[in-house]
Design a protein around this motif. Structure first.
Motif, PDB file in Angstrom:
ATOM      1  N   THR A 229      30.661   0.286  17.505  1.00 37.48           N
ATOM      2  CA  THR A 229      32.082  -0.295  16.413  1.00 37.48           C
ATOM      3  C   THR A 229      32.109  -1.772  16.330  1.00 37.48           C
ATOM      4  OG1 THR A 229      32.490   1.783  17.084  1.00 37.48           O
ATOM      5  CG2 THR A 229      34.919  -0.078  16.953  1.00 37.48           C
ATOM      6  N   ILE A 230      33.109  -2.266  15.498  1.00 35.13           N
ATOM      7  CA  ILE A 230      33.337  -3.448  15.688  1.00 35.13           C
ATOM      8  C   ILE A 230      34.738  -3.715  15.481  1.00 35.13           C
ATOM      9  CG2 ILE A 230      34.096  -5.996  14.419  1.00 35.13           C
ATOM     10  CD1 ILE A 230      30.876  -5.513  12.827  1.00 35.13           C
ATOM     11  N   VAL A 231      35.563  -4.848  16.377  1.00 36.67           N
ATOM     12  CA  VAL A 231      36.960  -3.987  16.546  1.00 36.67           C
ATOM     13  C   VAL A 231      38.012  -5.913  16.389  1.00 36.67           C
ATOM     14  CG1 VAL A 231      39.022  -3.422  17.826  1.00 36.67           C
ATOM     15  CG2 VAL A 231      36.894  -2.899  18.033  1.00 36.67           C
ATOM     16  N   HIS A 232      38.852  -5.711  15.381  1.00 33.92           N
ATOM     17  CA  HIS A 232      39.591  -6.928  14.658  1.00 33.92           C
ATOM     18  C   HIS A 232      40.322  -7.395  15.260  1.00 33.92           C
ATOM     19  CE1 HIS A 232      36.516  -6.874  11.887  1.00 33.92           C
ATOM     20  NE2 HIS A 232      36.628  -6.308  11.851  1.00 33.92           N
ATOM     21  N   VAL A 233      41.284  -7.592  16.314  1.00 29.78           N
ATOM     22  CA  VAL A 233      42.389  -7.828  16.519  1.00 29.78           C
ATOM     23  C   VAL A 233      42.902  -9.372  16.178  1.00 29.78           C
ATOM     24  CG1 VAL A 233      43.594  -8.615  18.840  1.00 29.78           C
ATOM     25  CG2 VAL A 233      41.401  -7.767  19.123  1.00 29.78           C
ATOM     26  N   LYS A 234      44.295  -9.374  15.685  1.00 26.15           N
ATOM     27  CA  LYS A 234      45.105  -9.861  14.812  1.00 26.15           C
ATOM     28  C   LYS A 234      47.073 -10.148  15.090  1.00 26.15           C
ATOM     29  CE  LYS A 234      46.271 -11.040   9.971  1.00 26.15           C
ATOM     30  NZ  LYS A 234      45.869 -10.072   8.249  1.00 26.15           N
ATOM     31  N   ASN A 235      47.307 -10.848  15.426  1.00 23.82           N
ATOM     32  CA  ASN A 235      48.112 -11.175  16.213  1.00 23.82           C
ATOM     33  C   ASN A 235      48.613 -10.214  17.394  1.00 23.82           C
ATOM     34  OD1 ASN A 235      48.961 -12.780  13.522  1.00 23.82           O
ATOM     35  ND2 ASN A 235      49.775 -10.888  12.464  1.00 23.82           N
ATOM     36  N   GLY A 236      47.888 -10.169  18.365  1.00 15.04           N
ATOM     37  CA  GLY A 236      47.914  -9.930  19.888  1.00 15.04           C
ATOM     38  C   GLY A 236      47.527  -8.841  19.440  1.00 15.04           C
ATOM     39  N   ARG A 237      47.224  -7.856  18.379  1.00 16.23           N
ATOM     40  CA  ARG A 237      47.304  -6.575  18.383  1.00 16.23           C
ATOM     41  C   ARG A 237      46.101  -5.562  17.543  1.00 16.23           C
ATOM     42  NH1 ARG A 237      52.631  -3.327  16.146  1.00 16.23           N
ATOM     43  NH2 ARG A 237      51.615  -1.505  17.063  1.00 16.23           N
ATOM     44  N   ILE A 238      45.565  -4.358  17.927  1.00 11.99           N
ATOM     45  CA  ILE A 238      44.310  -3.569  17.139  1.00 11.99           C
ATOM     46  C   ILE A 238      44.593  -3.579  16.189  1.00 11.99           C
ATOM     47  CG2 ILE A 238      42.422  -2.235  17.399  1.00 11.99           C
ATOM     48  CD1 ILE A 238      42.507  -3.820  19.728  1.00 11.99           C
ATOM     49  N   ASN A 239      43.685  -4.487  15.140  1.00 13.40           N
ATOM     50  CA  ASN A 239      44.153  -3.998  13.372  1.00 13.40           C
ATOM     51  C   ASN A 239      43.378  -2.847  12.864  1.00 13.40           C
ATOM     52  OD1 ASN A 239      45.321  -5.413  11.586  1.00 13.40           O
ATOM     53  ND2 ASN A 239      43.568  -6.246  11.042  1.00 13.40           N
ATOM     54  N   SER A 240      41.877  -3.236  12.873  1.00 17.76           N
ATOM     55  CA  SER A 240      41.378  -2.283  12.517  1.00 17.76           C
ATOM     56  C   SER A 240      39.941  -2.179  13.493  1.00 17.76           C
ATOM     57  CB  SER A 240      40.916  -2.665  10.503  1.00 17.76           C
ATOM     58  OG  SER A 240      40.593  -4.533  10.780  1.00 17.76           O
ATOM     59  N   TYR A 241      39.107  -1.670  13.144  1.00 18.78           N
ATOM     60  CA  TYR A 241      37.667  -1.513  13.563  1.00 18.78           C
ATOM     61  C   TYR A 241      37.403  -0.407  12.587  1.00 18.78           C
ATOM     62  CZ  TYR A 241      40.158   2.903  15.119  1.00 18.78           C
ATOM     63  OH  TYR A 241      40.803   4.156  15.066  1.00 18.78           O
ATOM     64  N   GLU A 242      35.656  -0.357  12.845  1.00 20.22           N
ATOM     65  CA  GLU A 242      34.480   0.531  11.369  1.00 20.22           C
ATOM     66  C   GLU A 242      32.860   0.242  12.604  1.00 20.22           C
ATOM     67  OE1 GLU A 242      34.323  -4.236  10.800  1.00 20.22           O
ATOM     68  OE2 GLU A 242      35.645  -2.968  10.726  1.00 20.22           O
ATOM     69  N   HIS A 243      32.732   0.751  12.033  1.00 18.24           N
ATOM     70  CA  HIS A 243      31.530   1.342  12.337  1.00 18.24           C
ATOM     71  C   HIS A 243      30.134   0.438  12.297  1.00 18.24           C
ATOM     72  CE1 HIS A 243      27.557   3.319  13.572  1.00 18.24           C
ATOM     73  NE2 HIS A 243      27.226   3.647  12.219  1.00 18.24           N
ATOM     74  N   HIS A 244      29.515  -0.004  12.587  1.00 17.77           N
ATOM     75  CA  HIS A 244      28.489  -0.562  11.974  1.00 17.77           C
ATOM     76  C   HIS A 244      26.857  -0.362  12.497  1.00 17.77           C
ATOM     77  CE1 HIS A 244      26.585  -4.898  10.079  1.00 17.77           C
ATOM     78  NE2 HIS A 244      25.881  -4.499  10.811  1.00 17.77           N
ATOM     79  N   SER A 245      25.538   0.281  11.528  1.00 16.20           N
ATOM     80  CA  SER A 245      24.897   0.790  11.840  1.00 16.20           C
ATOM     81  C   SER A 245      23.901  -0.227  12.499  1.00 16.20           C
ATOM     82  CB  SER A 245      23.990   0.720  10.670  1.00 16.20           C
ATOM     83  OG  SER A 245      24.803   2.236   9.581  1.00 16.20           O
ATOM     84  N   LEU A 246      22.937   0.409  13.167  1.00 15.87           N
ATOM     85  CA  LEU A 246      22.200  -0.638  13.833  1.00 15.87           C
ATOM     86  C   LEU A 246      20.826  -0.139  14.314  1.00 15.87           C
ATOM     87  CD1 LEU A 246      24.659  -1.371  17.393  1.00 15.87           C
ATOM     88  CD2 LEU A 246      24.156  -3.698  15.610  1.00 15.87           C
ATOM     89  N   ASP A 247      20.406   1.633  14.124  1.00 13.40           N
ATOM     90  CA  ASP A 247      18.856   1.633  14.167  1.00 13.40           C
ATOM     91  C   ASP A 247      17.970   1.597  12.893  1.00 13.40           C
ATOM     92  OD1 ASP A 247      20.901   2.747  12.390  1.00 13.40           O
ATOM     93  OD2 ASP A 247      19.536   5.534  12.356  1.00 13.40           O
ATOM     94  N   VAL A 248      17.312   1.848  13.708  1.00 14.49           N
ATOM     95  CA  VAL A 248      16.376   1.396  13.283  1.00 14.49           C
ATOM     96  C   VAL A 248      14.936   2.248  12.366  1.00 14.49           C
ATOM     97  CG1 VAL A 248      15.587  -1.219  14.033  1.00 14.49           C
ATOM     98  CG2 VAL A 248      14.182   1.087  15.409  1.00 14.49           C
ATOM     99  N   LEU A 249      15.528   3.037  13.950  1.00  9.50           N
ATOM    100  CA  LEU A 249      14.777   4.919  13.096  1.00  9.50           C
ATOM    101  C   LEU A 249      15.848   5.708  13.340  1.00  9.50           C
ATOM    102  CD1 LEU A 249      10.911   6.047  14.343  1.00  9.50           C
ATOM    103  CD2 LEU A 249      13.172   7.635  14.360  1.00  9.50           C
ATOM    104  N   ARG A 250      15.745   6.343  12.309  1.00 10.26           N
ATOM    105  CA  ARG A 250      16.872   7.448  12.540  1.00 10.26           C
ATOM    106  C   ARG A 250      16.446   9.031  11.453  1.00 10.26           C
ATOM    107  NH1 ARG A 250      21.889   5.921   8.499  1.00 10.26           N
ATOM    108  NH2 ARG A 250      21.794   3.664   9.656  1.00 10.26           N
ATOM    109  N   TRP A 251      17.296   9.482  12.521  1.00  6.71           N
ATOM    110  CA  TRP A 251      16.524  10.802  12.564  1.00  6.71           C
ATOM    111  C   TRP A 251      17.415  12.081  11.509  1.00  6.71           C
ATOM    112  CZ3 TRP A 251      12.595  12.118  16.169  1.00  6.71           C
ATOM    113  CH2 TRP A 251      12.677  11.747  16.796  1.00  6.71           C
ATOM    114  N   GLU A 252      16.388  12.759  10.668  1.00 12.94           N
ATOM    115  CA  GLU A 252      17.444  13.739   9.886  1.00 12.94           C
ATOM    116  C   GLU A 252      16.602  15.331   9.284  1.00 12.94           C
ATOM    117  OE1 GLU A 252      19.742  12.985   8.031  1.00 12.94           O
ATOM    118  OE2 GLU A 252      20.607  11.332   7.787  1.00 12.94           O
ATOM    119  N   LEU A 253      17.561  15.978   9.748  1.00 10.01           N
ATOM    120  CA  LEU A 253      17.056  17.336   9.143  1.00 10.01           C
ATOM    121  C   LEU A 253      16.852  17.777   7.966  1.00 10.01           C
ATOM    122  CD1 LEU A 253      19.261  19.464  11.916  1.00 10.01           C
ATOM    123  CD2 LEU A 253      16.645  19.339  12.205  1.00 10.01           C
TER     124      LEU A 253
END
Length: 426
Positions: A229-253
């Protein structure tokens, strides 16, 4: 002041990926290096985004190192961050608790590890950030660690780092349990949790409380997108956050419904369509896929009898679809027959007599024990890998024998009823 940080957890560096059946074409090297490659992606991301710091909320390692290479790899990646003046704050979890790791290496100065005997506060004065955390001293920490965390530091962005099962999650052991209220009462701005491998936002704001999930799925129960999770702080507060993919091998059904299939080729074509969809959805990422063929179908017995043919054709299809980047972890034939067994039994035919005998065997413990005795020599002759695999035959258990009898029934029905005209092969 505006800045960005990364929250990651459950790296499980050098963890062996589980449940991987070996066959020709299996991506052994990619599988072996998956957790390292995902961690390298994490470090690359931190450098690319010029983050102010990185948090690792426990389970950096998967247990005691086999040798020093695991630790040396970690040090090498931390040195890359040190060169970019990016500090790393980490705690130990249940898999890398202080009592489990017997080998140690001196870490670069940019790596700050929280103690395991009590929670403390580390500050980054440049950004007015106060980080509070405590690691695990042993694998099984059952007390509520959050209650002892320090009070918030006024005038700072307060971040709690905790390895916990929170209120409990299916498939995860209950360690350092706590309620959401236990976390809210601290009045922090952000809780960086670890331990649960599925990304989950427990509270969206005031404070943000979330599990980022692990950065690399390790088996078929850890499907889908994995990362940080990437977290952005703006004006001294948590402003936003988002998921960022890192996996190189993904499991699926991949579920293939064979209900309306009249031939095996139709099942394979349906699987192809599903695999193509998964490959496109995952943007060409390497996939490890488990295929389940399901549904009540007229070709149920054929699927059982020709299992090897189907499995290898599905493997071949996957290699073609992904240009070598779709790999079949396992194929399970879980269809049901359309033939009415009770109706067959009422016909007073030789087939009916055999079916009735099989039913009697299932309900007769003495006969089952006699059958097990017949398999003793076979048990001794089997190689160890067949005795210890997930689908191995336990010659000591009548329970497993009764579970196998329906498959025997299907084989008999295929060979006997097709000849009798009850089911014509497609």
């Amino acid at each position: 002041m505006d800045f960005t940080f990364i929250h990651a957890a459950d790296i499980h560096l050098d963890s062996p990926l589980k449940g991987l059946e070996k066959y020709e074409g299996a991506p052994v090297e990619k599988i072996r290096n998956a957790t390292r490659d995902a961690f390298r992606n994490l470090v690359d991301l931190a450098i690319e985004k010029k983050v102010c710091f990185l948090i690792i909320a426990g389970d950096l390692y998967d247990g005691d190192w086999k040798d020093y290479n695991t630790g040396l790899f970690f040090v090498s990646q931390m040195s890359r961050l040190q060169k970019e003046n990016i500090p790393v704050f980490l705690i130990r979890g249940n898999h890398d608790a202080a009592s489990l790791i017997t080998k140690e290496l001196k870490l670069p100065n940019n790596v700050i590890e929280f103690p395991v005997d009590q929670p403390i506060t580390e500050t980054i004065e440049e950004y007015n950030v106060a980080l509070h955390g405590q690691g695990f001293s042993s694998r099984a920490v059952t007390e509520n660690l959050a209650k002892a965390y320090p009070a918030k530091k006024e005038g700072y962005i307060n971040i709690g780092i905790l390895h916990t099962s929170a209120t409990g999650r299916e498939g995860h052991e209950t360690y350092a349990p706590c309620s959401l209220e236990d976390l809210r009462i601290k009045d922090y701005d952000y809780w960086a949790l670890g331990h649960i491998h599925l990304r989950e936002v427990l509270q969206e704001s005031n404070p943000v409380i979330l599990f980022p999930g692990n950065i690399q799925g390790r088996h078929i129960r850890e499907t889908g997108n994995k990362g940080c999770t990437i977290v952005h702080v703006k004006n001294g507060r948590i402003n936003s956050y988002e998921h960022h993919s890192l996996d190189v091998l993904r499991w699926e059904l991949c579920e293939v419904d064979a209900s309306d299939a009249k031939a095996i080729d139709e099942v394979i074509e349906k699987a192809r369509e599903q695999l193509e969809r998964l490959y496109q959805q995952n943007e060409g990422r390497f996939l490890a896929v488990r295929i389940r063929v399901i549904g009540a179908t007229s070709i149920h017995q054929r699927l059982i009898v020709e299992k090897d043919h189907i499995i290898n054709n599905l493997r071949s299809t996957a290699l073609e679809v992904g240009y070598g980047d779709v790999w079949i972890e396992k194929i399970k034939i879980e269809t049901n027959r359309l033939i009415d067994i009770e109706e067959l039994k009422e016909q007073h035919t030789p087939v009916a007599n055999i079916l009735e005998y099989l039913e009697e065997i299932t309900n007769d413990p003495d006969t089952l024990q006699l059958l097990l005795q017949e398999f003793k020599d076979l048990q001794n002759a089997l190689p160890q890998e067949l005795k210890s695999s997930e689908e191995s035959f336990d010659f000591q258990s009548t329970d497993l024998l009764t579970k196998r009898l329906p498959e025997v029934e299907d084989l008999l029905l295929y060979y006997l009823t097709t000849q009798a005209g009850v089911e014509k092969p497609s």
